[in-house]
Design a protein around this motif. Sequence first.
Motif, PDB file in Angstrom:
ATOM      1  N   ALA A 227      28.618  82.668 -13.539  1.00 21.70           N
ATOM      2  CA  ALA A 227      27.543  81.821 -14.070  1.00 21.70           C
ATOM      3  C   ALA A 227      26.637  81.255 -12.989  1.00 21.70           C
ATOM      4  O   ALA A 227      27.090  80.848 -11.920  1.00 21.70           O
TER       5      ALA A 227
ATOM      6  N   GLY B 210      21.769  82.005 -19.207  1.00 20.21           N
ATOM      7  CA  GLY B 210      20.912  81.106 -18.442  1.00 20.21           C
ATOM      8  C   GLY B 210      19.941  81.845 -17.547  1.00 20.21           C
ATOM      9  O   GLY B 210      18.731  81.861 -17.775  1.00 20.21           O
TER      10      GLY B 210
ATOM     11  N   GLY C 264      28.177  83.314 -18.433  1.00 20.53           N
ATOM     12  CA  GLY C 264      28.366  83.700 -17.038  1.00 20.53           C
ATOM     13  C   GLY C 264      28.122  85.166 -16.810  1.00 20.53           C
ATOM     14  O   GLY C 264      28.936  86.003 -17.204  1.00 20.53           O
TER      15      GLY C 264
ATOM     16  N   PRO D 196      14.079  73.801 -15.423  1.00 17.16           N
ATOM     17  CA  PRO D 196      13.855  75.011 -16.240  1.00 17.16           C
ATOM     18  C   PRO D 196      13.824  74.761 -17.744  1.00 17.16           C
ATOM     19  O   PRO D 196      12.985  75.331 -18.458  1.00 17.16           O
TER      20      PRO D 196
HETATM   21  C1  LIG Z   1      19.144  76.712 -13.489  1.00 14.64           C
HETATM   22  C2  LIG Z   1      20.403  76.432 -14.245  1.00 14.64           C
HETATM   23  C3  LIG Z   1      20.657  75.131 -14.686  1.00 14.64           C
HETATM   24  C4  LIG Z   1      21.817  74.864 -15.448  1.00 14.64           C
HETATM   25  N1  LIG Z   1      21.990  73.600 -15.961  1.00 14.64           N
HETATM   26  C5  LIG Z   1      22.998  73.389 -16.858  1.00 14.64           C
HETATM   27  C6  LIG Z   1      23.061  72.175 -17.600  1.00 14.64           C
HETATM   28  O1  LIG Z   1      22.216  71.295 -17.470  1.00 14.64           O
HETATM   29  N2  LIG Z   1      24.099  72.028 -18.477  1.00 14.64           N
HETATM   30  C7  LIG Z   1      25.023  73.019 -18.693  1.00 14.64           C
HETATM   31  O2  LIG Z   1      25.921  72.830 -19.516  1.00 14.64           O
HETATM   32  N3  LIG Z   1      24.970  74.179 -18.019  1.00 14.64           N
HETATM   33  C8  LIG Z   1      23.975  74.390 -17.121  1.00 14.64           C
HETATM   34  N4  LIG Z   1      23.890  75.606 -16.472  1.00 14.64           N
HETATM   35  C9  LIG Z   1      24.932  76.640 -16.699  1.00 14.64           C
HETATM   36  C10 LIG Z   1      24.660  77.397 -17.988  1.00 14.64           C
HETATM   37  O3  LIG Z   1      24.959  76.613 -19.111  1.00 14.64           O
HETATM   38  C11 LIG Z   1      25.476  78.702 -18.125  1.00 14.64           C
HETATM   39  O4  LIG Z   1      26.843  78.438 -17.985  1.00 14.64           O
HETATM   40  C12 LIG Z   1      25.064  79.767 -17.128  1.00 14.64           C
HETATM   41  O5  LIG Z   1      23.677  79.814 -16.950  1.00 14.64           O
HETATM   42  C13 LIG Z   1      25.544  81.119 -17.631  1.00 14.64           C
HETATM   43  O6  LIG Z   1      25.493  82.078 -16.627  1.00 14.64           O
HETATM   44  P1  LIG Z   1      24.187  82.969 -16.289  1.00 14.64           P
HETATM   45  O7  LIG Z   1      23.287  82.055 -15.537  1.00 14.64           O
HETATM   46  O8  LIG Z   1      24.770  84.038 -15.442  1.00 14.64           O
HETATM   47  O9  LIG Z   1      23.596  83.437 -17.575  1.00 14.64           O
HETATM   48  C14 LIG Z   1      22.750  75.896 -15.703  1.00 14.64           C
HETATM   49  C15 LIG Z   1      22.496  77.191 -15.231  1.00 14.64           C
HETATM   50  C16 LIG Z   1      21.331  77.471 -14.524  1.00 14.64           C
HETATM   51  C17 LIG Z   1      21.083  78.892 -14.073  1.00 14.64           C
END
Ligand SMILES: Cc1cc2nc3c(=O)[nH]c(=O)nc-3n(C[C@H](O)[C@H](O)[C@H](O)COP(=O)(O)O)c2cc1C
Length: 340
Positions: free
Chosen positions: A174, A233, A211, A21
């Motif tokens: 999250a 995210g 999150g 993504p």
């Molecule tokens: C598809 C996806 C990939 C993610 N990859 C990472 C990453 O590479 N590094 C990281 O620190 N967090 C990663 N996260 C977690 C996000 O940093 C974050 O904590 C999260 O998306 C927040 O919650 P939300 O998805 O409900 O907005 C990822 C989240 C998603 C949805």
Amino acid sequence: MTDPLTDLQVPIVQAPMAGGPSIPALAVAVARAGGLGMLAAGYKTAQAMAEEIRVVAAHTDRFGVNLFVPEQDPSDPANLAAYAQALAPLAAELGIPAPAVGEYTDDDYPAKLDHLVAHPVPLVSFTFGLPSAADVARLRKAGSAVVLNATTAREVTAAAELAPDAIVVQGTEAGGHRATHGQAAEPEDITTTALLTAACELTGIPLVAAGGVASRDAAADLLRRGARAVQVGTLFLTAQETGTKPAHREALLSADGGETVVTRAFSGRAARALRNRFTDRMAGAQVKGYPQVHYMTAPLRAASKDDAQGLNLWAGTGFAACRATTAEDVVAQFRGFSAK
Ligand SMILES: Cc1cc2nc3c(=O)[nH]c(=O)nc-3n(C[C@H](O)[C@H](O)[C@H](O)COP(=O)(O)O)c2cc1C
């Protein structure tokens, strides 16, 4: 370089999202809209990371790079072997060889750090654990802000000891992987609000709440409770500029009535995803084995191609708010909060 978190026009950090993504176009679009764009270096070589940085840095200095700290808790070979057997029938159905037990990798972490020290970026963040104090010092000396992740009050305290520029407090809502320091621990079921509240008691270091932030009201509440910014995210997964696979995108947009589960089935580490056939079939497997399981399921995920039922559909609990839109529109929802 100034810490890009201190002068954000819009208090939103685009979550780094490894595995496809996060692409440079997303980081650039978010930065242009007034938020902080992030590149995800996880699963990439240092060289691929450097190339993405070059692309983004040509457009903006409001961005950061996220690294996976190498897994500190070893995987159990017998557990991995059992999981390889559990995956074998799925591989047979897809017409591919049964997966071999995956290899440990450090995700090219030392080379990535060396590159970031030699060619500094405005901000470097870490997930899956804490960097060494020496590495934090090297990055700060090079001029980068350093941001650490925490998923429990105990992890907030450990992160604060490294005196970073900010701590991302990631609650259970999250999407994607929990940032838990070490795969051995079962992730706590603490909400973003509760973790932020606890963290505010523990430290005066700026906090970024992550999150389930899926609306302006949710962001307003977290900012009022003391967050410097929110990290989003899932809402970006269906933005045009994002590299999300079409099947993942469609699943999010048509997931009405669906639900998310926290599963180790795809990577060996706990992660929140839309429930699908794969998570249901592997629900009984007691696997814990990052990063090996990530590489064991990679051929199955690749063979599933457009079939969302076989893919890791990372999603936070707020996925129902996903829209086919632009990154600018996602950021615009969070405009107009007064700067702290
Ligand atoms: C598809 C996806 C990939 C993610 N990859 C990472 C990453 O590479 N590094 C990281 O620190 N967090 C990663 N996260 C977690 C996000 O940093 C974050 O904590 C999260 O998306 C927040 O919650 P939300 O998805 O409900 O907005 C990822 C989240 C998603 C949805």
